[in-house]
Design a protein around this motif. Structure first.
Motif, mmCIF file in Angstrom:
data_model
loop_
_atom_site.group_PDB
_atom_site.id
_atom_site.type_symbol
_atom_site.label_atom_id
_atom_site.label_comp_id
_atom_site.label_asym_id
_atom_site.label_seq_id
_atom_site.Cartn_x
_atom_site.Cartn_y
_atom_site.Cartn_z
ATOM 1 N N ALA A 213 25.567 40.358 46.011
ATOM 2 C CA ALA A 213 26.844 40.876 46.703
ATOM 3 C C ALA A 213 27.479 41.465 45.427
ATOM 4 O O ALA A 213 27.469 41.163 44.422
ATOM 5 C CB ALA A 213 27.883 39.785 46.848
ATOM 6 N N VAL B 65 30.803 37.231 50.292
ATOM 7 C CA VAL B 65 31.998 37.303 49.672
ATOM 8 C C VAL B 65 32.405 36.143 48.920
ATOM 9 O O VAL B 65 32.884 36.839 47.702
ATOM 10 C CB VAL B 65 33.173 37.591 50.748
ATOM 11 N N GLU C 30 39.535 36.604 48.742
ATOM 12 C CA GLU C 30 38.860 37.349 49.800
ATOM 13 C C GLU C 30 39.840 38.592 50.333
ATOM 14 O O GLU C 30 39.293 39.448 50.667
ATOM 15 C CB GLU C 30 38.456 36.392 50.876
ATOM 16 N N THR D 265 39.263 41.817 48.939
ATOM 17 C CA THR D 265 37.838 42.588 49.198
ATOM 18 C C THR D 265 37.940 43.408 50.624
ATOM 19 O O THR D 265 38.442 42.874 51.532
ATOM 20 C CB THR D 265 36.634 41.461 49.154
ATOM 21 N N GLN D 266 37.177 44.258 50.644
ATOM 22 C CA GLN D 266 36.926 45.079 51.952
ATOM 23 C C GLN D 266 35.504 45.384 52.083
ATOM 24 O O GLN D 266 34.922 45.942 51.321
ATOM 25 C CB GLN D 266 37.660 46.449 51.971
ATOM 26 N N TYR D 267 34.736 44.829 53.146
ATOM 27 C CA TYR D 267 33.128 44.978 53.196
ATOM 28 C C TYR D 267 33.149 46.645 53.608
ATOM 29 O O TYR D 267 33.788 47.319 54.374
ATOM 30 C CB TYR D 267 32.676 44.164 54.595
ATOM 31 N N GLN E 45 25.798 47.051 54.186
ATOM 32 C CA GLN E 45 24.512 46.398 53.561
ATOM 33 C C GLN E 45 23.716 47.817 53.125
ATOM 34 O O GLN E 45 23.575 48.738 53.849
ATOM 35 C CB GLN E 45 23.701 45.482 54.377
ATOM 36 N N GLU F 205 25.107 43.426 49.511
ATOM 37 C CA GLU F 205 26.163 43.335 50.526
ATOM 38 C C GLU F 205 27.334 44.025 49.615
ATOM 39 O O GLU F 205 27.772 43.501 48.484
ATOM 40 C CB GLU F 205 26.563 41.889 50.904
ATOM 41 N N PHE G 182 31.327 45.356 48.702
ATOM 42 C CA PHE G 182 32.631 45.227 49.096
ATOM 43 C C PHE G 182 33.422 45.996 48.031
ATOM 44 O O PHE G 182 33.066 46.304 47.025
ATOM 45 C CB PHE G 182 33.160 43.965 48.571
#
Length: 142
Positions: free
Chosen positions: A12, A48, A65, A68-70, A73, A89, A91
């Protein structure tokens, strides 16, 4: 392409951009490559949660959390482990205004502007995917 599960590293990682549009990059001990901050995801961990843990361990910053912004992948060649595939992953994380202190295995940190001279040795994921992603997004840091 078949991926050998033993040769896959799941991480991540964070795209952190400051007010001047510079991206935070880290260099781990015993490597020349600069890359996104972050690290390996433990088998039972949510990506995350792994990211938050790694940012705390490696940079002494606390992220929630909600910070964060996804993004998505990404798959690339692992920079430091030959023959391994990296599954990341990614973020977006709000850049902290507090001091960032390299810790754990982090040897060096730098704020890199996408328009800077690319003589900085970048990890494959950073150079081939993250940088173009940021540049294509323009200077929007939202």
């Amino acid at each position: 392409m078949m991926m050998n599960a033993d040769k896959v590293i799941r991480i991540a990682a964070a795209i952190m951009i400051d007010a001047e549009g510079r991206m935070l990059l880290v260099r781990k001990r015993d490597t020349r490559y600069f890359m996104q901050p972050g690290g390996k995801i433990e088998s039972t961990e949510r990506p995350v949660a792994a990211l938050i843990r790694e940012l705390t361990e490696e940079l002494q910053i606390s992220v929630t959390e909600q910070d964060t912004q996804y993004v998505g992948q990404f798959t690339d060649t692992a920079a430091n482990e030959p023959g391994h595939t990296l599954i990341a992953e990614i973020f977006k994380v709000l850049a902290p205004t507090s001091m960032i202190t390299p810790a754990a295995e982090i040897e060096e940190i730098t704020w890199f502007h996408p328009s800077d001279d690319a003589s900085l040795p970048l990890a494959p994921l950073t150079g081939q995917q993250i940088l173009p992603l940021i540049m294509n997004a323009g200077q929007s840091a939202d």
